[in-house]
Design an enzyme around this catalytic site. Sequence first.
Site, PDB file in Angstrom:
ATOM      1  N   TYR A 182      10.232 -15.452 -41.282  1.00 52.86           N
ATOM      2  CA  TYR A 182      11.001 -16.513 -41.344  1.00 52.86           C
ATOM      3  C   TYR A 182      10.150 -17.699 -42.774  1.00 52.86           C
ATOM      4  O   TYR A 182       9.206 -17.358 -43.175  1.00 52.86           O
ATOM      5  CB  TYR A 182      10.726 -17.748 -40.369  1.00 52.86           C
ATOM      6  N   CYS A 183      11.109 -18.409 -43.310  1.00 49.51           N
ATOM      7  CA  CYS A 183      10.875 -19.469 -44.306  1.00 49.51           C
ATOM      8  C   CYS A 183      11.736 -20.730 -43.907  1.00 49.51           C
ATOM      9  O   CYS A 183      12.381 -20.705 -42.836  1.00 49.51           O
ATOM     10  CB  CYS A 183      10.900 -18.696 -45.439  1.00 49.51           C
ATOM     11  N   THR A 184      11.700 -21.656 -44.898  1.00 51.22           N
ATOM     12  CA  THR A 184      12.267 -22.874 -44.864  1.00 51.22           C
ATOM     13  C   THR A 184      13.680 -22.693 -44.735  1.00 51.22           C
ATOM     14  O   THR A 184      14.659 -22.915 -43.586  1.00 51.22           O
ATOM     15  CB  THR A 184      12.123 -23.876 -45.773  1.00 51.22           C
ATOM     16  N   VAL A 211      14.276 -21.658 -40.890  1.00 48.03           N
ATOM     17  CA  VAL A 211      13.687 -22.887 -39.858  1.00 48.03           C
ATOM     18  C   VAL A 211      14.622 -23.999 -39.918  1.00 48.03           C
ATOM     19  O   VAL A 211      14.909 -24.557 -38.615  1.00 48.03           O
ATOM     20  CB  VAL A 211      12.236 -23.321 -40.311  1.00 48.03           C
TER      21      VAL A 211
END
Length: 315
Positions: A182-184, A211
């Site tokens: 996952y990332c922003t 996220v």
Amino acid sequence: MASYRVAALYRFTRFEDPAAIQGPLAALCCSLGVKGTLLLAREGINGTIAGEDAAIEAVLAHIRALPGCADLTPKTAWAERMPFYRMKVRLKKEIVTLGEPDLDPTDAGTYVEPADWNALISDPDVLVIDTRNAYEVAVGRFEGAIDPQTASFADFPAWFRDWRKSVEAQRGPEAPLKVAMYCTGGIRCEKSTAFLKAEGVEQVFHLKGGVLDYLEQIPQPESLWRGECFVFDERVSVGHGLVKGDHVLCRGCRMPVSPQDQASPLYVEGVACPACHDQRNEEQKARAAERHRQVLHCEALGVDHVGATLPTKID
């Protein structure tokens, strides 16, 4: 009432001639008063723009007419003041730098909707990796996620190869990896899943919308997110429901500052924080203090500090 629409967007697709796209796109943005930054590369487009609602819609319509961009869906926010000083349309080798020139980012892993993410990362056979930088992870992360401690996204390939060796030494090379990342906002984890697939990892998943979509959709009582999420805009961090968080940005080192560090005697608003206070000399601190004084003065007058009329930049 907020009058500026802010649209964050990206799309991995094949552009045969990014330079041919650059000029018309920049001209359109300029004519409509749209500002921000858009990156163009052979692998696609990435960036954030702001302007009046109708102007943003016109730019998005132009982008959706590009190859592979028809269903582009940006993340939208609203701002009371224009958050950017000018429009920049830049040609790059990559729209997000990983440093793997032969990688096909369109060959990505499997999307997982926010509603299904908790079940996936709660599976004991799934290894969860945070693809963001260390300073972002320090603000907040998913429970049990692995932190690569990278300074930039370009550090991720070397970290992964070393980490994989250590995992295989413990589990045996024949044990298949099952990885969730996952990332922003989705772009880094999407590209990193393509990298893992190129490295031979078959079961690789990534959080759709990153996220931010998770925090927007999943109620806090059901959430496995701990802390806040660092964002690259004036909010600095957000929590569940995308409510502005408690972190602020240090104007000295551009790093997020927690509420605890804001209470430190080493934190001086607009000048330095505990992370950079001892690394900045008195001359640097004095310049920063003067700039902060000017910014506060301009805010009190309701005018922009600098750069509000900078021209569109094409490079």
